[in-house]
Design a protein around this motif. Structure first.
Motif, PDB file in Angstrom:
ATOM      1  N   GLY A  47       0.775  -1.228   0.000  1.00  0.00           N
ATOM      2  CA  GLY A  47       0.000   0.000   0.000  1.00  0.00           C
ATOM      3  C   GLY A  47       0.809   1.282   0.000  1.00  0.00           C
ATOM      4  O   GLY A  47       0.248   2.365   0.202  1.00  0.00           O
ATOM      5  N   LYS A  48       2.125   1.195  -0.250  1.00  0.00           N
ATOM      6  CA  LYS A  48       2.952   2.416  -0.247  1.00  0.00           C
ATOM      7  C   LYS A  48       2.562   3.362  -1.374  1.00  0.00           C
ATOM      8  O   LYS A  48       2.422   4.572  -1.169  1.00  0.00           O
ATOM      9  CB  LYS A  48       4.441   2.050  -0.377  1.00  0.00           C
ATOM     10  CG  LYS A  48       4.987   1.187   0.740  1.00  0.00           C
ATOM     11  CD  LYS A  48       6.486   1.012   0.633  1.00  0.00           C
ATOM     12  CE  LYS A  48       6.933   0.335  -0.654  1.00  0.00           C
ATOM     13  NZ  LYS A  48       6.434  -1.065  -0.764  1.00  0.00           N
ATOM     14  N   SER A  49       2.384   2.800  -2.577  1.00  0.00           N
ATOM     15  CA  SER A  49       2.052   3.651  -3.730  1.00  0.00           C
ATOM     16  C   SER A  49       0.687   4.306  -3.568  1.00  0.00           C
ATOM     17  O   SER A  49       0.498   5.471  -3.946  1.00  0.00           O
ATOM     18  CB  SER A  49       2.092   2.827  -5.020  1.00  0.00           C
ATOM     19  OG  SER A  49       3.399   2.349  -5.269  1.00  0.00           O
ATOM     20  N   LEU A  50      -0.266   3.581  -2.998  1.00  0.00           N
ATOM     21  CA  LEU A  50      -1.591   4.163  -2.748  1.00  0.00           C
ATOM     22  C   LEU A  50      -1.497   5.279  -1.723  1.00  0.00           C
ATOM     23  O   LEU A  50      -2.167   6.315  -1.849  1.00  0.00           O
ATOM     24  CB  LEU A  50      -2.551   3.075  -2.267  1.00  0.00           C
ATOM     25  CG  LEU A  50      -3.966   3.540  -1.911  1.00  0.00           C
ATOM     26  CD1 LEU A  50      -4.632   4.226  -3.095  1.00  0.00           C
ATOM     27  CD2 LEU A  50      -4.815   2.359  -1.428  1.00  0.00           C
ATOM     28  N   LEU A  51      -0.659   5.106  -0.723  1.00  0.00           N
ATOM     29  CA  LEU A  51      -0.457   6.144   0.278  1.00  0.00           C
ATOM     30  C   LEU A  51       0.114   7.410  -0.356  1.00  0.00           C
ATOM     31  O   LEU A  51      -0.352   8.529  -0.091  1.00  0.00           O
ATOM     32  CB  LEU A  51       0.483   5.627   1.373  1.00  0.00           C
ATOM     33  CG  LEU A  51       0.905   6.620   2.456  1.00  0.00           C
ATOM     34  CD1 LEU A  51      -0.304   7.173   3.199  1.00  0.00           C
ATOM     35  CD2 LEU A  51       1.868   5.946   3.427  1.00  0.00           C
ATOM     36  N   LEU A 219      -0.244   2.332   9.390  1.00  0.00           N
ATOM     37  CA  LEU A 219      -0.444   3.288   8.297  1.00  0.00           C
ATOM     38  C   LEU A 219      -0.692   2.574   6.971  1.00  0.00           C
ATOM     39  O   LEU A 219      -1.405   3.078   6.103  1.00  0.00           O
ATOM     40  CB  LEU A 219       0.775   4.212   8.188  1.00  0.00           C
ATOM     41  CG  LEU A 219       0.706   5.362   7.193  1.00  0.00           C
ATOM     42  CD1 LEU A 219      -0.476   6.272   7.496  1.00  0.00           C
ATOM     43  CD2 LEU A 219       2.008   6.168   7.215  1.00  0.00           C
ATOM     44  N   THR A 220      -0.096   1.405   6.790  1.00  0.00           N
ATOM     45  CA  THR A 220      -0.399   0.564   5.628  1.00  0.00           C
ATOM     46  C   THR A 220      -0.797  -0.814   6.145  1.00  0.00           C
ATOM     47  O   THR A 220      -0.485  -1.184   7.272  1.00  0.00           O
ATOM     48  CB  THR A 220       0.822   0.426   4.701  1.00  0.00           C
ATOM     49  OG1 THR A 220       1.887  -0.202   5.424  1.00  0.00           O
ATOM     50  CG2 THR A 220       1.281   1.780   4.193  1.00  0.00           C
ATOM     51  N   GLY A 221      -1.465  -1.602   5.297  1.00  0.00           N
ATOM     52  CA  GLY A 221      -2.002  -2.885   5.734  1.00  0.00           C
ATOM     53  C   GLY A 221      -3.369  -2.692   6.379  1.00  0.00           C
ATOM     54  O   GLY A 221      -3.811  -1.565   6.626  1.00  0.00           O
ATOM     55  N   ASP A 263       5.732  -2.894  15.409  1.00  0.00           N
ATOM     56  CA  ASP A 263       5.911  -2.474  16.795  1.00  0.00           C
ATOM     57  C   ASP A 263       5.746  -3.642  17.776  1.00  0.00           C
ATOM     58  O   ASP A 263       5.867  -3.460  18.983  1.00  0.00           O
ATOM     59  CB  ASP A 263       4.936  -1.351  17.159  1.00  0.00           C
ATOM     60  CG  ASP A 263       3.476  -1.765  17.042  1.00  0.00           C
ATOM     61  OD1 ASP A 263       3.199  -2.939  16.708  1.00  0.00           O
ATOM     62  OD2 ASP A 263       2.597  -0.914  17.281  1.00  0.00           O
ATOM     63  N   GLY A 264       5.457  -4.843  17.254  1.00  0.00           N
ATOM     64  CA  GLY A 264       5.291  -6.000  18.113  1.00  0.00           C
ATOM     65  C   GLY A 264       3.960  -6.045  18.834  1.00  0.00           C
ATOM     66  O   GLY A 264       3.697  -6.976  19.601  1.00  0.00           O
ATOM     67  N   VAL A 265       3.103  -5.062  18.586  1.00  0.00           N
ATOM     68  CA  VAL A 265       1.795  -4.994  19.260  1.00  0.00           C
ATOM     69  C   VAL A 265       0.662  -4.984  18.241  1.00  0.00           C
ATOM     70  O   VAL A 265      -0.232  -5.836  18.272  1.00  0.00           O
ATOM     71  CB  VAL A 265       1.707  -3.735  20.162  1.00  0.00           C
ATOM     72  CG1 VAL A 265       0.319  -3.640  20.788  1.00  0.00           C
ATOM     73  CG2 VAL A 265       2.791  -3.761  21.221  1.00  0.00           C
ATOM     74  N   ASN A 266       0.685  -4.027  17.349  1.00  0.00           N
ATOM     75  CA  ASN A 266      -0.368  -3.895  16.344  1.00  0.00           C
ATOM     76  C   ASN A 266      -0.065  -4.771  15.138  1.00  0.00           C
ATOM     77  O   ASN A 266       1.014  -4.670  14.537  1.00  0.00           O
ATOM     78  CB  ASN A 266      -0.497  -2.431  15.907  1.00  0.00           C
ATOM     79  CG  ASN A 266      -0.968  -1.545  17.037  1.00  0.00           C
ATOM     80  OD1 ASN A 266      -2.091  -1.672  17.507  1.00  0.00           O
ATOM     81  ND2 ASN A 266      -0.099  -0.645  17.491  1.00  0.00           N
ATOM     82  N   LEU A 267      -1.025  -5.620  14.786  1.00  0.00           N
ATOM     83  CA  LEU A 267      -0.861  -6.541  13.666  1.00  0.00           C
ATOM     84  C   LEU A 267      -1.721  -6.088  12.497  1.00  0.00           C
ATOM     85  O   LEU A 267      -2.836  -5.589  12.683  1.00  0.00           O
ATOM     86  CB  LEU A 267      -1.268  -7.959  14.075  1.00  0.00           C
ATOM     87  CG  LEU A 267      -0.599  -8.545  15.315  1.00  0.00           C
ATOM     88  CD1 LEU A 267      -1.149  -9.942  15.601  1.00  0.00           C
ATOM     89  CD2 LEU A 267       0.909  -8.601  15.135  1.00  0.00           C
ATOM     90  N   VAL A 268      -1.213  -6.285  11.283  1.00  0.00           N
ATOM     91  CA  VAL A 268      -1.988  -5.939  10.089  1.00  0.00           C
ATOM     92  C   VAL A 268      -1.940  -7.077   9.074  1.00  0.00           C
ATOM     93  O   VAL A 268      -1.010  -7.879   9.052  1.00  0.00           O
ATOM     94  CB  VAL A 268      -1.491  -4.640   9.422  1.00  0.00           C
ATOM     95  CG1 VAL A 268      -1.720  -3.443  10.317  1.00  0.00           C
ATOM     96  CG2 VAL A 268      -0.026  -4.746   9.021  1.00  0.00           C
TER      97      VAL A 268
END
Length: 515
Positions: A47-51, A219-221, A263-268
């Motif tokens: 999703g980098k290009s979409l961002l 921010l992505t995913g 970050d080891g906490v938030n999963l996408v």
């Protein structure tokens, strides 16, 4: 029902095709509210290009594309900025050479804004473009997508010289930005790698790296909440088509496509794999198969590293930038094959692991297939059931035979690096791929076992040696008391000492005993 945004990398295309846009504008608003320079590293198809496209449309004031999104009512649409949007993936640097390709792109950008450039070099053209835009239209927004493409394209040993030449050219290009801060509204740069960033952006000491910033880890995913909210109609259809409960569908999707974390906490969830599954309705390897990681295998063989689970790295490992000595763990993390499992917020140290079933199983399968390529023997016919049955029935002679058969199926060039680690790594791969529960280099307060295999009734502790004896290996298990951490399980515990023969490339000596 809106369409799935498969392979849609621009906000305008999503809008035109009535496709789903997972609204990331609240997070975007956090860092673009004030002027600044930002960098974000994420794997391919994440999703980098979409961002970057979203930022472009936002600063150009295309409000209609943001209808019903959070930022529609939280942005000053009367303020517009001229945008320079460059994707290095679209530059013909292979044909023209990177210098000429960049100059050509800068001239194209000037034409889009209604003027031409007089400069003949990268520096002169870039400075001229920035200054003219500022004078005519105000502070400039610079968006760079896939900044590192001209480097990572040439990381193989035969092309590393070209990677270094391109690195120097890019450093010249970005050096222009050092003195351009007063005329820039925003700089946003994305790519796969961080190791290239270290040397290329050495002059940009104000560049804020969002890669491991906890605030922007999603921010992505797609988060779990975003998946179930934005794609609920598709989930409902698939649940009915597969005749399973909603909870079962979600659990399987989580196992297959979730698990990426910075970050080891938030999963996408990986967007490409997730969207393709929603379209195909079959649990398969989608993201992994969209690119062949042959170069990664070459680096793993070159460095003698195959066991990647639970890799412990310090806070500085992403800042290494030596193209002659690329760290394979760093490379696997940058490319998305490893992700953050744990993060020590005090020290920045991390534990990296495969993110999910798709990546883990695909990597094992790929490694086995690539390592066995060129074998003169017929396929060994080893199956998951063979190895599992051997362990479950405590048929250790059969386990030994399976390992030897696997090693014999490998071509001789695999063994050019003669070390215990090569054999250890390849056994780890075959156990993992064939479905046996194995842990490698298992730490305890008494020491570190090379591998532990567990069944419902037994624990098998392995110690590997190279040109020594199995007796020495078994004694190490006993002396270092590797079995202690498994005593409470109530299972039988067997120590297995293994010694490999360098010449025959097989297990020369094997001793086992209940401990």
């Amino acid at each position: 029902m809106k369409n799935l945004p498969i392979s849609m990398q621009s906000l305008s295309k999503i809008y035109e095709n009535n496709a789903i846009y997972v609204d990331k504008t609240p997070l975007i608003h956090q860092f673009i509210s004030v002027s600044g320079a930002y960098f974000l590293s994420r794997p391919r198809r994440f999703g980098k290009s979409l961002l970057v496209s979203t930022l472009k449309e936002l600063f150009e004031g295309n409000k209609i594309l943001f209808k019903d999104l959070w930022i529609e009512d939280n942005w000053d649409w009367s303020q517009k900025n001229p945008v320079i949007h460059i994707s290095f993936a679209s530059l013909d640097y292979q044909g023209l050479g990177l210098t000429q390709a960049i100059i050509q792109e800068l001239e194209k950008q000037a034409t889009l804004h209604g003027f031409s450039l007089k400069g003949k070099t990268i520096k002169s053209c870039f400075k001229e473009l920035l200054n003219l835009l500022y004078q005519k239209k105000g502070k400039v927004v610079l968006l760079i997508d896939e900044y590192d493409k001209p480097i990572i394209e040439y990381l193989e040993d035969n092309y590393i010289k070209q990677a270094k030449l391109n690195q120097k050219v890019l450093k010249i290009f970005y050096s222009v930005l050092k003195d351009a801060e007063p005329i820039l509204r925003l700089i946003f740069i994305t790519g796969v790698s961080k190791f290239a960033k270290v040397s290329i952006f050495s002059d940009l000491n104000h560049l804020h790296d969002l890669t491991l910033d906890i605030k922007y880890s999603t921010l992505t995913g797609y988060t779990q909440t975003e998946l179930e909210y934005y794609f609920k109609d598709y989930l409902h259809i698939i649940k009915n088509d597969l005749n399973i409960l909603h909870e079962q569908l979600i659990e399987q999707m989580r196992i297959w496509y979730n698990g990426f974390s910075w970050d080891g906490v938030n999963l996408v969830y990986n967007p490409f794999g997730t969207l393709t599954f929603l379209q195909q309705k079959v649990f398969r390897n989608y993201w992994f198969s969209s690119a062949t990681p042959t170069f990664l295998l070459e680096q793993m063989k070159k460095q003698g590293q195959f066991v990647m689970e639970n890799s412990k790295v310090d806070a500085s490992f992403l800042e290494k930038s030596d193209l002659d000595n690329i760290d394979v763990v760093q490379l696997l993390f940058q490319t998305g094959y490893l992700t953050v499992r744990k993060l020590d917020v005090m020290t920045g140290d991390m534990v990296l692991d495969y993110p999910n079933k798709e990546v883990r199983d695909s990597m094992y399968r790929f490694l086995l297939r690539q390592l066995a390529r060129g074998s003169r023997r017929a396929n060994s016919g080893i199956t998951m059931d063979d190895l599992q049955d051997a362990f479950e029935t405590r048929n250790l002679a059969r386990v030994k035979t399976i390992i030897n058969t696997f090693l014999a199926d490998l071509p001789s060039e695999v063994f050019k690096i003669k070390s215990e680690g090569i054999y250890h790594g390849m056994i780890h791969i075959v156990f993992k791929y064939l479905g046996t529960y194995i842990q490698s280099e298992v730490h305890s307060s008494f020491g570190r076992a090379d591998a532990v295999v567990q069944t419902d009734t037994d624990v098998f502790i392995f110690e590997f040696k190279f040109n020594e004896t199995a007796a020495i290996a078994l004694q190490q298990i006993l002396t270092n008391r590797y079995a202690e951490k498994y005593r409470a399980s109530g299972k039988r515990i067997t120590g297995i000492g293994v010694n490999f023969n360098e010449q025959q490339r097989t297990i020369e000596d094997w001793q086992s005993d209940l401990i």
